[in-house]
Every structure is written in C-alpha cells, then in structure tokens.
Design a protein around this motif. Structure first.
Motif, short mmCIF file in Angstrom:
data_model
loop_
_atom_site.label_atom_id
_atom_site.label_comp_id
_atom_site.label_asym_id
_atom_site.label_seq_id
_atom_site.Cartn_x
_atom_site.Cartn_y
_atom_site.Cartn_z
N VAL A 72 0.83 -1.20 0.00
CA VAL A 72 0.00 0.00 0.00
C VAL A 72 0.86 1.26 0.00
N TYR A 73 2.10 1.14 0.49
CA TYR A 73 2.97 2.31 0.57
C TYR A 73 3.70 2.60 -0.74
N ASP A 74 3.49 1.75 -1.75
CA ASP A 74 3.99 2.04 -3.09
C ASP A 74 2.95 2.78 -3.92
N ASP A 75 1.74 2.87 -3.39
CA ASP A 75 0.63 3.50 -4.11
C ASP A 75 0.70 5.02 -3.93
N ARG A 76 0.88 5.73 -5.03
CA ARG A 76 0.99 7.19 -4.98
C ARG A 76 -0.34 7.90 -5.24
N SER A 77 -1.39 7.13 -5.46
CA SER A 77 -2.69 7.74 -5.78
C SER A 77 -3.54 8.00 -4.55
N LEU A 78 -3.18 7.39 -3.42
CA LEU A 78 -3.99 7.54 -2.21
C LEU A 78 -3.70 8.87 -1.51
N ARG A 79 -4.69 9.39 -0.82
CA ARG A 79 -4.52 10.59 0.00
C ARG A 79 -5.01 10.28 1.40
N TYR A 80 -4.14 10.48 2.39
CA TYR A 80 -4.51 10.17 3.77
C TYR A 80 -3.68 11.01 4.73
N ASP A 81 -4.20 11.16 5.94
CA ASP A 81 -3.55 11.97 6.97
C ASP A 81 -2.61 11.16 7.86
N ILE A 82 -2.98 9.89 8.11
CA ILE A 82 -2.28 9.08 9.10
C ILE A 82 -1.96 7.70 8.52
N ALA A 83 -0.76 7.22 8.80
CA ALA A 83 -0.37 5.86 8.41
C ALA A 83 -0.02 5.07 9.66
N LEU A 84 -0.57 3.86 9.76
CA LEU A 84 -0.27 2.96 10.87
C LEU A 84 0.34 1.68 10.30
N PRO A 85 1.66 1.60 10.21
CA PRO A 85 2.29 0.36 9.75
C PRO A 85 2.25 -0.70 10.86
N CYS A 86 1.43 -1.72 10.66
CA CYS A 86 1.20 -2.73 11.70
C CYS A 86 1.51 -4.13 11.17
N ALA A 87 2.40 -4.23 10.20
CA ALA A 87 2.60 -5.52 9.54
C ALA A 87 3.90 -6.21 9.95
N THR A 88 5.04 -5.67 9.51
CA THR A 88 6.28 -6.41 9.70
C THR A 88 7.48 -5.46 9.76
N GLN A 89 8.62 -5.99 10.15
CA GLN A 89 9.84 -5.20 10.29
C GLN A 89 10.35 -4.73 8.93
N ASN A 90 10.89 -3.50 8.92
CA ASN A 90 11.51 -2.92 7.72
C ASN A 90 10.57 -2.91 6.51
N GLU A 91 9.30 -2.71 6.77
CA GLU A 91 8.32 -2.65 5.69
C GLU A 91 8.47 -1.36 4.88
N ILE A 92 8.93 -0.29 5.54
CA ILE A 92 9.00 1.02 4.89
C ILE A 92 10.44 1.49 4.81
N ASP A 93 10.92 1.67 3.58
CA ASP A 93 12.26 2.23 3.36
C ASP A 93 12.11 3.69 2.96
N ILE A 94 13.21 4.31 2.55
CA ILE A 94 13.19 5.74 2.24
C ILE A 94 12.24 6.05 1.08
N ASN A 95 12.18 5.19 0.07
CA ASN A 95 11.31 5.44 -1.08
C ASN A 95 9.84 5.39 -0.69
N ARG A 96 9.48 4.43 0.13
CA ARG A 96 8.10 4.35 0.59
C ARG A 96 7.77 5.49 1.54
N ALA A 97 8.75 5.90 2.34
CA ALA A 97 8.53 7.05 3.23
C ALA A 97 8.24 8.31 2.41
N LYS A 98 8.95 8.47 1.30
CA LYS A 98 8.71 9.62 0.43
C LYS A 98 7.30 9.56 -0.16
N ASN A 99 6.85 8.37 -0.54
CA ASN A 99 5.48 8.23 -1.04
C ASN A 99 4.46 8.61 0.02
N ILE A 100 4.70 8.14 1.24
CA ILE A 100 3.78 8.42 2.35
C ILE A 100 3.64 9.92 2.57
N VAL A 101 4.76 10.62 2.59
CA VAL A 101 4.73 12.07 2.81
C VAL A 101 4.08 12.79 1.63
#
Length: 214
Positions: A72-101
């Motif tokens: 879901v963090y590779d999806d650039r079409s979504l718009r949201y205020d809050i992200a709750l990563p509740c899945a697994t370790q190291n799920e989000i790297d710098i590229n996914r963090a940039k997408n989230i922001v």
C-alpha cells in the motif's frame, strides 16, 4: 487513514479508529491491499479471523472496494492523513517514506516492531511528520498483558470497559512523558523517538537512584 497489516494489531487499531469516527481507507496483508472509501471491518474480520484467507476476497464478499497486489505504501494515488504500519519489520524504506509524505500523511505511528528503517524515520522528521515509534505507539500490548497479570494476582476480573479505560490512561501517560521530555530538552517537536528514549531512561535512572544502585 491507511493501516498496513490485517492481524490483531491492525484489525483492532482499525476498530478503535472507526469507533472514534475516523475513516480507514486501506488495509493490507502479505500479498496486497484493499482500497475502500469506508472499510467494512466485519468483512475483514470474517476473512482473517474466521476464514483465515486473503484480502483478495474482500471486494466480492462486501460488494465494494478493490484489491491490488503489492504494498500500500507504493501507491501514490492515495490521499490520507495518518499511516499505521502494523505488519512487519523494515516494511517502509526511504522510497516508501517519500510516497507516504507526498500522499499528504502527517502522522506515522508504528504498530509493529520497527516497520520503518532509519532512513525512513529520518525523512519523516525532516519533513515535519509526527513519528511515534513502536516503543510508544505499540506499547498497548505489553500494557494489557500487565493488566491481565494484575487481574490474575487479584483473582478478579475487570470488564472490557474498565480495561479499556485503564489502557487509555496508560497510553495518555506515555504520550505526556514523551512530550515533557521533548519540551525539557528543546528537541524537534516531531521527534517522539528521542522523547521516548529520554522518558524511558529517566524512569530507569529514577528506579536505580531510589534503590541506591548507582
């Protein structure tokens, strides 16, 4: 809000959000994620807690929403205020963090053990995203275990409402201690990582001093 994962933490985080009039628009499992303007949590529970199946069944079972492969963090079409990563370790790297922001998110709270790597965390903090590390945001599980131990030792059972109220008080206190440390040491307003570390260290040091172990 976007929640990655569909285990206990993710499902009941979503339930708490919905109970408090928030809106969850995406959840995920190990294969992909669902997008829905208003997630049907009963269907999620049916799939994951009863059928033990994949979220790919969600659109057919509830008649709306869509399922996509990948994170879901590779999806650039979504718009949201809050992200709750509740899945697994190291799920989000710098590229996914940039997408989230770039998707408009301004709060990231961990519901798993270290789902963000260090580069991702650094990116949040330099882009004014409030980041709550797992040691704070995900402390509810350990806190609830302590409440269970208390009930066992008392040979007494609290109601769901009583446990929920006690847990709420614990989480509010954790937040307050982090904020107090941030203010006391003039840290970045969004840096709950250092705030949490200092607050935890202060508790340990206080206990050591009181026991004369220093």
């Amino acid at each position: 809000m976007v929640i990655s994962g569909s285990g206990n933490v993710a499902i009941y985080a979503a339930e708490k959000v919905i109970t408090n009039k928030g809106r969850v628009i995406a959840m995920s499992d190990s294969q992909g994620y669902i997008i829905d303007d208003d997630i049907d949590l009963d269907t999620i529970k049916l799939i994951k807690e009863v059928k033990r199946s994949s979220l790919s069944e969600y659109p057919e079972l509830c008649g709306h929403g869509k399922y996509q492969n990948g994170s879901v963090y590779d999806d650039r079409s979504l718009r949201y205020d809050i992200a709750l990563p509740c899945a697994t370790q190291n799920e989000i790297d710098i590229n996914r963090a940039k997408n989230i922001v770039s998707n408009g998110c301004f709060i990231v709270a961990e519901g798993a053990n270290m789902p963000n790597d260090n580069e991702a965390i650094g990116y949040y903090l330099t882009n004014d995203v409030v980041f709550a590390p797992g040691k704070t945001a995900n402390a509810g599980g350990v806190a609830t275990s302590a409440l269970e131990m208390t009930q066992n030792s008392m040979r007494y059972g609290w109601s769901f409402e009583e446990v929920d109220a006690k847990l709420h008080a614990i989480m509010v206190n954790i937040h307050r201690q982090c904020v107090d440390a941030i203010k006391q040491y003039h840290l970045n307003t969004y840096d709950y990582v250092k705030g949490a570390n200092i607050a935890a260290l202060n508790i340990v040091l206080k206990a050591m001093i009181e026991q004369g172990d220093y």
